[in-house]
Scaffold this active site. Sequence first.
Site, PDB file in Angstrom:
ATOM      1  N   TYR A 179       0.838  -1.212   0.000  1.00  9.17           N
ATOM      2  CA  TYR A 179       0.000   0.000   0.000  1.00  9.17           C
ATOM      3  C   TYR A 179       0.875   1.264   0.000  1.00  9.17           C
ATOM      4  CZ  TYR A 179      -3.958   3.010   1.271  1.00  9.17           C
ATOM      5  OH  TYR A 179      -4.936   3.984   1.278  1.00  9.17           O
ATOM      6  N   LYS A 189       1.019   3.961  -3.112  1.00 11.61           N
ATOM      7  CA  LYS A 189       0.536   5.339  -2.922  1.00 11.61           C
ATOM      8  C   LYS A 189       1.685   6.349  -3.045  1.00 11.61           C
ATOM      9  CE  LYS A 189      -3.894   4.541  -2.125  1.00 11.61           C
ATOM     10  NZ  LYS A 189      -4.953   5.005  -3.012  1.00 11.61           N
TER      11      LYS A 189
HETATM   12  N1  LIG Z   1     -10.723   4.549   4.151  1.00 13.72           N
HETATM   13  C1  LIG Z   1      -9.628   5.167   4.567  1.00 13.72           C
HETATM   14  O1  LIG Z   1      -9.398   5.387   5.764  1.00 13.72           O
HETATM   15  C2  LIG Z   1      -8.615   5.647   3.558  1.00 13.72           C
HETATM   16  C3  LIG Z   1      -7.477   6.294   4.043  1.00 13.72           C
HETATM   17  C4  LIG Z   1      -6.548   6.762   3.137  1.00 13.72           C
HETATM   18  C5  LIG Z   1      -6.755   6.570   1.786  1.00 13.72           C
HETATM   19  N2  LIG Z   1      -7.865   5.928   1.347  1.00 13.72           N
HETATM   20  C6  LIG Z   1      -8.046   5.760  -0.091  1.00 13.72           C
HETATM   21  O2  LIG Z   1      -9.346   6.192  -0.457  1.00 13.72           O
HETATM   22  C7  LIG Z   1      -9.769   5.468  -1.624  1.00 13.72           C
HETATM   23  C8  LIG Z   1     -11.167   4.911  -1.382  1.00 13.72           C
HETATM   24  O3  LIG Z   1     -11.072   3.988  -0.320  1.00 13.72           O
HETATM   25  P1  LIG Z   1     -12.342   3.461   0.504  1.00 13.72           P
HETATM   26  O4  LIG Z   1     -11.931   3.470   1.905  1.00 13.72           O
HETATM   27  O5  LIG Z   1     -13.564   4.162   0.053  1.00 13.72           O
HETATM   28  O6  LIG Z   1     -12.361   1.935   0.008  1.00 13.72           O
HETATM   29  P2  LIG Z   1     -13.561   0.898  -0.143  1.00 13.72           P
HETATM   30  O7  LIG Z   1     -14.693   1.241   0.734  1.00 13.72           O
HETATM   31  O8  LIG Z   1     -12.909  -0.440  -0.013  1.00 13.72           O
HETATM   32  O9  LIG Z   1     -14.041   1.113  -1.651  1.00 13.72           O
HETATM   33  C9  LIG Z   1     -13.169   0.828  -2.704  1.00 13.72           C
HETATM   34  C10 LIG Z   1     -13.824   1.116  -4.035  1.00 13.72           C
HETATM   35  O10 LIG Z   1     -12.893   0.743  -5.061  1.00 13.72           O
HETATM   36  C11 LIG Z   1     -13.503  -0.254  -5.912  1.00 13.72           C
HETATM   37  N3  LIG Z   1     -12.501  -1.252  -6.263  1.00 13.72           N
HETATM   38  C12 LIG Z   1     -11.786  -2.037  -5.404  1.00 13.72           C
HETATM   39  N4  LIG Z   1     -11.021  -2.878  -6.102  1.00 13.72           N
HETATM   40  C13 LIG Z   1     -11.262  -2.626  -7.416  1.00 13.72           C
HETATM   41  C14 LIG Z   1     -10.767  -3.200  -8.626  1.00 13.72           C
HETATM   42  N5  LIG Z   1      -9.879  -4.206  -8.636  1.00 13.72           N
HETATM   43  N6  LIG Z   1     -11.216  -2.690  -9.799  1.00 13.72           N
HETATM   44  C15 LIG Z   1     -12.137  -1.694  -9.811  1.00 13.72           C
HETATM   45  N7  LIG Z   1     -12.630  -1.118  -8.704  1.00 13.72           N
HETATM   46  C16 LIG Z   1     -12.196  -1.596  -7.523  1.00 13.72           C
HETATM   47  C17 LIG Z   1     -14.618  -0.865  -5.057  1.00 13.72           C
HETATM   48  O11 LIG Z   1     -15.696  -1.308  -5.878  1.00 13.72           O
HETATM   49  P3  LIG Z   1     -15.897  -2.830  -6.329  1.00 13.72           P
HETATM   50  O12 LIG Z   1     -15.710  -3.671  -5.117  1.00 13.72           O
HETATM   51  O13 LIG Z   1     -17.293  -2.828  -6.892  1.00 13.72           O
HETATM   52  O14 LIG Z   1     -14.869  -3.062  -7.375  1.00 13.72           O
HETATM   53  C18 LIG Z   1     -15.094   0.337  -4.238  1.00 13.72           C
HETATM   54  O15 LIG Z   1     -16.042   1.082  -4.979  1.00 13.72           O
HETATM   55  C19 LIG Z   1      -8.708   4.403  -1.870  1.00 13.72           C
HETATM   56  O16 LIG Z   1      -7.831   4.828  -2.876  1.00 13.72           O
HETATM   57  C20 LIG Z   1      -7.971   4.317  -0.546  1.00 13.72           C
HETATM   58  O17 LIG Z   1      -6.643   3.891  -0.695  1.00 13.72           O
HETATM   59  C21 LIG Z   1      -8.807   5.450   2.201  1.00 13.72           C
END
Ligand SMILES: NC(=O)c1ccc[n+]([C@@H]2O[C@H](COP(=O)([O-])OP(=O)(O)OC[C@H]3O[C@@H](n4cnc5c(N)ncnc54)[C@H](OP(=O)(O)O)[C@@H]3O)[C@@H](O)[C@H]2O)c1
Length: 240
Positions: free
Chosen positions: A146, A150
């Site tokens: 990760y 990133k």
């Molecule tokens: N949550 C946090 O605390 C946090 C912190 C820092 C950064 N981020 C970043 O924020 C972004 C969103 O994260 P989140 O927390 O909202 O994650 P999440 O709830 O796991 O959602 C991830 C999204 O990405 C899609 N996805 C996952 N794998 C995929 C693949 N192989 N191909 C196409 N789509 C895919 C999923 O849809 P499907 O399953 O339908 O494919 C879902 O819509 C990410 O880049 C993450 O690294 C999150």
Amino acid sequence: MKTLLILTGHTKGLGHAILEKFCEFLDTHIVALSRGSLEINHPRITEVPLDLSDLDALETQLPKVFPKEAFDRYVLINNAGWIGEVKPVGKLNPKGIQRALNLNLVAPMILMDAFVKAYGPSEGQKVICNISSGAAHRPLSGWGEYCASKAGLAMFSQVANEELKELGFRVFSLAPGIVDTAMQSEIRQAELNDFPALGRFMEYKSEGLLSTPEEVAAKIFYLIQHPGLFTEVVQDVRRF
Ligand SMILES: NC(=O)c1ccc[n+]([C@@H]2O[C@H](COP(=O)([O-])OP(=O)(O)OC[C@H]3O[C@@H](n4cnc5c(N)ncnc54)[C@H](OP(=O)(O)O)[C@@H]3O)[C@@H](O)[C@H]2O)c1
């Protein structure tokens, strides 16, 4: 302002909140890419079901992603991401390494390159927002895939911003803070042996320190609406 939004990872979490935020604005056409589909039946929203870690499939689908019509503003938000295998180096798997790097780094690079090819010569505002993480700039044991993916995305964003400013693009690498999504649940399911910071992430949840996806989506929307107020490529929503 007639806006095109290309958004990855729209089916849940932060991406879904971003989708809803942009949907409030009637003059937005959205192309949304995730593996799943929300079965949205709306003339201005096109879902492209796709596993973004499958780079051959991504290349095949690229022509469907970039509408040819003219807009006042073109926005690409690379949001889809995966925490990767939460394990130390020496316990990783080749397929896991590839999946994490393909999804978090290579697919956004391919989409950015195609976005610039499609809209580089167009008039109008052009903004790319790559959803990064504080982990891009800080090593965390158990998060090698990760952090590396990133960090790569943050650097690619900075290079692209340098190269593309003459063409009128702004590129951001944005850390969203700690957001209450499925990704955080997955982090909390890691083994303590593999992820020494597990207790801290449990506390973030139990002490109610996580942001909601809607709060963060509103800040991302503000950044996209006012890119001129943000001079640096690397941004952290906790600072605005
Ligand atoms: N949550 C946090 O605390 C946090 C912190 C820092 C950064 N981020 C970043 O924020 C972004 C969103 O994260 P989140 O927390 O909202 O994650 P999440 O709830 O796991 O959602 C991830 C999204 O990405 C899609 N996805 C996952 N794998 C995929 C693949 N192989 N191909 C196409 N789509 C895919 C999923 O849809 P499907 O399953 O339908 O494919 C879902 O819509 C990410 O880049 C993450 O690294 C999150």
